[in-house]
Design an enzyme around this catalytic site. Structure first.
Site, PDB file in Angstrom:
ATOM      1  N   CYS A 126     -36.310   6.162 -19.561  1.00 52.20           N
ATOM      2  CA  CYS A 126     -35.248   5.264 -20.014  1.00 52.20           C
ATOM      3  C   CYS A 126     -34.574   4.582 -18.832  1.00 52.20           C
ATOM      4  O   CYS A 126     -34.335   5.199 -17.798  1.00 52.20           O
ATOM      5  CB  CYS A 126     -34.189   6.047 -20.803  1.00 52.20           C
ATOM      6  SG  CYS A 126     -34.676   6.459 -22.481  1.00 52.20           S
ATOM      7  N   SER A 174     -27.155  19.315 -13.962  1.00 47.79           N
ATOM      8  CA  SER A 174     -28.353  18.551 -14.303  1.00 47.79           C
ATOM      9  C   SER A 174     -29.258  19.408 -15.172  1.00 47.79           C
ATOM     10  O   SER A 174     -29.712  20.473 -14.731  1.00 47.79           O
ATOM     11  CB  SER A 174     -29.102  18.126 -13.041  1.00 47.79           C
ATOM     12  OG  SER A 174     -30.393  17.625 -13.369  1.00 47.79           O
ATOM     13  N   VAL A 175     -29.516  18.939 -16.385  1.00 47.22           N
ATOM     14  CA  VAL A 175     -30.404  19.685 -17.281  1.00 47.22           C
ATOM     15  C   VAL A 175     -31.816  19.721 -16.716  1.00 47.22           C
ATOM     16  O   VAL A 175     -32.448  20.782 -16.633  1.00 47.22           O
ATOM     17  CB  VAL A 175     -30.405  19.066 -18.690  1.00 47.22           C
ATOM     18  CG1 VAL A 175     -31.418  19.779 -19.590  1.00 47.22           C
ATOM     19  CG2 VAL A 175     -29.018  19.138 -19.306  1.00 47.22           C
TER      20      VAL A 175
END
Length: 430
Positions: A126, A174-175
């Site tokens: 994205c 942060s995933v």
């Protein structure tokens, strides 16, 4: 190129089954690189990103076997898939594939842990801000890896004898980086302690699967995760948790269009903050044995301010959908985005439908309007695309959403699920 056509003005009434979580399925699939045994995943959604990742894993030597064809039954949307990687045949993840989806970059952790070296292209996905990979590099470097960026690729090498357990605290949550460092640390020598770890349910789901494979992970779901390294991992069978973003999206669709819908195969505990926000906006939400019931009958939509935050805060992946809902509220609301710096690309498209939204830095001010009017709009990213569908459900007349390949990356058979509940939504192929 496909388009989605929506005729607004119809309430939603019925049952919508929730699919397995894309954001859980992708790291779980990548975890198959950590073992030479078979990892079987149930409840895997049928999405473009999943199909692409299967191709990428196949290039590394993973044999992928899908149990039969996707059934066209009311409660059958996701699949069981078997992943077997006897030998890693290629430690290079090419730009051609990785540039199409950011999550495919996460193979860097398992490849480095199992093979001791890899060459992975910098990611795509994205177009939301810069989404740097610095946190991944710093986390793996803390485990002893040497990382060199060359011509758009990261060349990673573990020390002789493999990665080494260490204490590392992320400077920001942060995933993706939590996923990668946790996977890599399962095969490291010694103990790894990750500080300021992501607490998302998808992180917990990955940890549960890795533990079923023989890893020793504790603390997942808190800000501190401890991993005791093991010499090898085995196969396992694991069910992907329900998609909380899809759950929240359909809940917001009901709040927007009105009606009474049961969301099956999900769990209210996965998104407490978002559901409480929806209740404040006027939706009636209650837990059921296998999900939740969402209603909005007659009452108007109330303005509510939100600020996106890491879990358990309001999810950034529901920000665009909630903004669409607020365009029809009875007053002024504000949406502040703290996770990504460029996640308001849907604003100008919502404006084409008659929304009144003004931007000031990372905050959007939404003045609710009495009516939206259908118009041609264009999807800019995954979550923004579904926000346009939600707006179209309440708009007068016809709305067409182009570039719906964004939708196909993250929503399984969206038009079918909405149509079954009374919406007029169809895909137009050209």
């Amino acid at each position: 190129m496909d388009r989605i056509r929506i005729v607004g003005g119809n309430e939603l009434n019925g049952i919508i089954p929730i699919s397995g979580a894309k954001n859980a399925a992708l790291p779980l699939m990548i975890a198959s690189l950590l073992t030479s045994d078979t990892l079987t995943l149930e409840n895997v959604p049928h999405l473009a990103d999943v199909e692409l990742l299967m191709r990428i894993l196949g290039n590394h030597g993973v044999d992928v076997a899908v149990n039969g064809r996707r059934e066209r039954q009311e409660d059958s949307y996701s699949r069981t898939i078997h992943f077997t990687c006897r030998t890693i045949v290629d430690t290079t993840a090419s730009y051609e594939l990785v540039s199409k989806m950011r999550a495919s970059f996460w193979v860097i952790g398992p490849l480095l842990a199992r093979e001791g070296h890899c060459r992975v292209s910098l990611p795509g996905g994205c177009a939301i801000g810069t989404r740097p990979v610095d946190l991944f590099i710093e986390g793996l470097t803390a485990l002893g890896a040497t990382m060199e960026i060359d011509a758009g690729y990261i060349n990673a090498k573990a020390p002789n004898g493999g990665l080494i357990g260490a204490r590392y605290t992320f400077p920001k949550v942060s995933v993706g980086a939590t996923h990668v460092v946790m996977m890599a640390a399962t095969l490291a020598r010694g103990t790894t302690v990750i500080g300021n770890a992501a607490r998302e349910p998808e992180v917990v789901d990955l940890a549960n699967c890795l533990n079923a494979m023989g890893a020793k992970i504790s603390g997942a779901g808190t800000a501190t995760i401890t991993i005791e390294g093991v010499t090898s991992l085995s196969g396992a069978r694991h069910r992907v948790l329900p998609d909380r973003i899809e759950t929240g999206t359909y809940a917001m669709a009901v709040a927007m269009a009105g009606g009474d819908v049961v969301l099956e195969n999900t769990d209210v505990a996965l998104l407490d903050t978002a559901l409480e926000t929806l209740r404040r906006a006027g939706a009636d939400i209650s837990a059921t044995n296998n999900g939740m019931r969402v209603k909005r009958n007659g009452a108007g939509i109330k303005p509510v301010d939100i600020v996106t935050d890491p879990f358990p805060g309001f999810p950034t992946d529901l920000q665009a959908q909630f903004m669409a809902l607020m365009t029809r509220s009875s007053g002024i609301s504000h949406v502040t985005e703290t996770i990504f710096e460029n996640r308001f690309m849907h604003v100008q498209e919502l404006a084409r439908l008659g929304a009144r939204i003004t931007l000031s830095g990372q905050t959007a001010k939404i003045e609710g309007v009495q009516r939206l009017r259908g118009a041609p709009v264009m999807a800019t990213d995954l979550r923004a695309s579904v926000s346009l569908v939600i707006a179209g459900l309440a708009a007068e007349g016809e709305t067409t959403v182009s570039r719906v390949y964004h939708l196909d990356r993250g929503f399984e058979r969206l038009e079918e699920k909405l149509t079954r509940c009374g919406a007029v939504v169809e895909r137009i192929s050209e």
